[in-house]
Design an enzyme around this catalytic site. Structure first.
Site, mmCIF file in Angstrom:
data_model
loop_
_atom_site.group_PDB
_atom_site.id
_atom_site.type_symbol
_atom_site.label_atom_id
_atom_site.label_comp_id
_atom_site.label_asym_id
_atom_site.label_seq_id
_atom_site.Cartn_x
_atom_site.Cartn_y
_atom_site.Cartn_z
ATOM 1 N N ASP A 1 27.220 3.485 0.640
ATOM 2 C CA ASP A 1 26.028 2.806 0.633
ATOM 3 C C ASP A 1 24.689 3.449 1.236
ATOM 4 O O ASP A 1 24.851 4.371 1.991
ATOM 5 C CB ASP A 1 26.399 1.563 1.608
ATOM 6 C CG ASP A 1 25.496 0.411 1.716
ATOM 7 O OD1 ASP A 1 24.804 0.311 0.700
ATOM 8 O OD2 ASP A 1 25.323 -0.387 2.762
ATOM 9 N N HIS A 2 23.649 3.072 0.602
ATOM 10 C CA HIS A 2 22.426 3.660 1.188
ATOM 11 C C HIS A 2 22.286 5.260 1.364
ATOM 12 O O HIS A 2 21.912 5.291 2.512
ATOM 13 C CB HIS A 2 21.883 3.041 2.279
ATOM 14 C CG HIS A 2 21.355 1.684 2.118
ATOM 15 N ND1 HIS A 2 20.208 1.398 1.314
ATOM 16 C CD2 HIS A 2 21.804 0.510 2.293
ATOM 17 C CE1 HIS A 2 20.165 0.136 1.329
ATOM 18 N NE2 HIS A 2 21.167 -0.568 1.525
ATOM 19 N N GLY B 1 20.384 -7.601 7.435
ATOM 20 C CA GLY B 1 20.677 -8.212 8.646
ATOM 21 C C GLY B 1 20.921 -9.785 8.756
ATOM 22 O O GLY B 1 20.814 -10.291 7.834
ATOM 23 N N ASN C 1 25.944 -7.237 -2.098
ATOM 24 C CA ASN C 1 26.312 -6.624 -0.572
ATOM 25 C C ASN C 1 26.328 -7.562 0.515
ATOM 26 O O ASN C 1 25.307 -8.090 0.892
ATOM 27 C CB ASN C 1 25.145 -5.499 -0.348
ATOM 28 C CG ASN C 1 25.221 -4.281 -1.326
ATOM 29 O OD1 ASN C 1 26.102 -4.087 -2.311
ATOM 30 N ND2 ASN C 1 24.585 -3.189 -0.770
ATOM 31 N N ILE C 2 27.454 -7.213 1.274
ATOM 32 C CA ILE C 2 27.749 -8.137 2.609
ATOM 33 C C ILE C 2 28.169 -7.373 3.412
ATOM 34 O O ILE C 2 29.399 -6.672 3.666
ATOM 35 C CB ILE C 2 28.672 -9.378 2.105
ATOM 36 C CG1 ILE C 2 28.138 -10.192 0.823
ATOM 37 C CG2 ILE C 2 29.031 -10.239 3.499
ATOM 38 C CD1 ILE C 2 28.931 -11.264 0.425
HETATM 39 P P1 13P Z 1 23.520 -8.188 4.875
HETATM 40 O O1 13P Z 1 22.969 -7.441 6.041
HETATM 41 O O2 13P Z 1 22.898 -9.268 4.404
HETATM 42 O O3 13P Z 1 24.967 -8.262 5.216
HETATM 43 O O4 13P Z 1 23.349 -6.967 3.965
HETATM 44 C C1 13P Z 1 24.103 -5.696 3.715
HETATM 45 C C2 13P Z 1 23.758 -4.591 2.705
HETATM 46 O O5 13P Z 1 22.872 -4.853 1.841
HETATM 47 C C3 13P Z 1 24.555 -3.664 2.721
HETATM 48 O O6 13P Z 1 23.827 -2.378 2.057
HETATM 49 O O1 G3H Z 2 22.476 -1.796 4.772
HETATM 50 C C1 G3H Z 2 22.946 -1.799 5.872
HETATM 51 C C2 G3H Z 2 24.534 -2.113 5.926
HETATM 52 O O2 G3H Z 2 24.398 -3.332 6.679
HETATM 53 C C3 G3H Z 2 24.910 -1.033 7.066
HETATM 54 O O3 G3H Z 2 24.608 -1.306 8.095
HETATM 55 O O4 G3H Z 2 24.007 1.166 8.902
HETATM 56 O O5 G3H Z 2 24.304 -0.412 10.653
HETATM 57 O O6 G3H Z 2 26.287 0.648 9.091
HETATM 58 P P1 G3H Z 2 24.863 0.135 9.169
HETATM 59 ZN ZN ZN Z 3 21.793 -2.548 1.709
HETATM 60 NA NA NA Z 4 25.029 0.237 -1.939
#
Ligand code: 13P
Ligand code: G3H
Ligand code: ZN
Ligand code: NA
Length: 328
Positions: free
Chosen positions: A82-83, A198, A274-275
């Site tokens: 992710d990201h 968030g 994404n959740i």
């Molecule tokens: P939420 O904060 O809505 O759960 O989104 C998570 C997310 O987009 C992780 O990449």
């Molecule tokens: O996109 C963000 C996700 O909710 C991940 O959050 O960087 O605190 O693990 P985190």
């Molecule tokens: Zn995200």
């Molecule tokens: Na992602």
């Protein structure tokens, strides 16, 4: 079995469903996600953020996901980063065995400053060249996430732009999306359509048009074979907020994206949802309640089991609502 994001989302597109992508940091989340997938016969996307890697350590995280694949060999699993904030981060995840990476070039390497289009194209092209050579899928992002109500990017540390955003920045431009996909050849594209990361997405109960559904439709029409991704898709369950606050927590009134609106997005090309926040809230509520009601307990397995059960219920509900159940 480990599969790529492209494989899974092509199947989702053919069959008109969406797949929740749950963030994973620990054993309890991993078990909740897999047990709910097993119970509903759903395919799985688990994603690890930079924060998850520094919390659990990359080897633990990797083996946590591999252990899930070993325990449930009949469930297709996408192991997604992710990201990613740079091609180097993506490269490291590819080495670790991830089957999909997100190159988030919508922000600079600090994960905060909005980046310009040319920077985004350049880093995403680099990540795609590497990943595709290894059979790994790539998710890009175009546009900056933020609430259409508040103009705020959201609360997650390390992920999300800082300060107020203009309405224009808050929605991905369909024409630019078409150019971006042509230039980068990403498999999936995260778009800005009114969600934010968030727990603090909306200050009032969401009625009607929380999501820019028309914008989703327009983008999907321009890039029909690129799978759309919706970040910030937690629904912020009011029942869990109540439990948290009833047992000593202090979380102000706040609302998320209604599940029915996500389902509407799925009808129009959203495939990955994404959740993270929803599982955090359920886990926190369950642990607070368990400890308050079992004051002599000091076996962590007992409150962590309560956490797992609470997260299981959320995962199961999302697999069912997104049409994912029965598709594994
Ligand atoms: P939420 O904060 O809505 O759960 O989104 C998570 C997310 O987009 C992780 O990449
Ligand atoms: O996109 C963000 C996700 O909710 C991940 O959050 O960087 O605190 O693990 P985190
Ligand atoms: Zn995200
Ligand atoms: Na992602």
């Amino acid at each position: 079995a480990l599969i790529s994001l492209r494989q899974l989302l092509d199947h989702a597109a053919e069959n008109g469903y969406g797949v929740p992508a749950f963030n994973v940091n620990n054993l309890e989340q991993m078990r909740a996600i897999m047990e709910a997938a097993d119970a509903t016969d759903s395919p799985v996307i688990v994603q690890a953020s930079a924060g998850a890697r520094s919390y659990a350590g990359a080897p633990f995280l990797r083996h946590l996901i591999l252990a899930a694949i070993e325990e449930w060999p009949h469930i297709p699993v996408v192991m997604h980063q992710d990201h990613g904030t740079s091609p180097a981060v993506c490269q490291r995840s590819i080495q670790l065995g991830f089957s999909s990476v997100m190159m988030d070039g919508s922000l600079k390497e600090d994960g905060k400053t909005p980046a310009d289009y040319d920077y985004n194209v350049q880093v995403t092209q680099t990540a795609v060249a590497m990943a595709h050579a290894c059979g790994v899928s790539v998710e890009g992002e175009l546009g900056v996430l933020g609430s259409l109500e508040t103009g705020e990017a959201g609360e997650e540390d390390g992920v999300g732009a800082e300060g107020k955003l203009s309405h224009d920045q808050l929605l991905t431009d369909p024409e630019e999306a078409a150019q971006f996909v042509k230039a980068t050849n990403v498999d999936a594209l995260a778009i800005a359509c009114g969600t934010s990361h968030g727990a603090y997405k909306f200050s009032r109960p969401p009625t009607g048009d929380i999501l820019a559904i028309d914008r989703i439709k327009e983008i999907h029409k321009r890039i029909p074979t690129t799978h759309l991704v919706m970040h910030g898709s937690s629904s912020v369950p009011q029942e869990w907020l109540k439990v948290i606050n009833e047992f000593g927590g202090e979380i102000p009134e706040t609302y998320g994206v209604p599940v029915e609106q996500i389902a509407e997005g799925i009808k129009h090309g959203v495939r990955k949802v994404n959740i993270d926040t929803d599982l955090r809230l359920a886990s926190t509520g369950a642990v607070r309640r368990h400890l308050a009601q079992n004051t002599s307990n000091f076996d962590p397995r007992k409150f962590l089991k309560a956490s797992t059960d609470a997260m299981f219920d959320i995962c199961k509900a999302r697999y069912e609502a997104f049409g994912c159940a029965g598709q594994a």
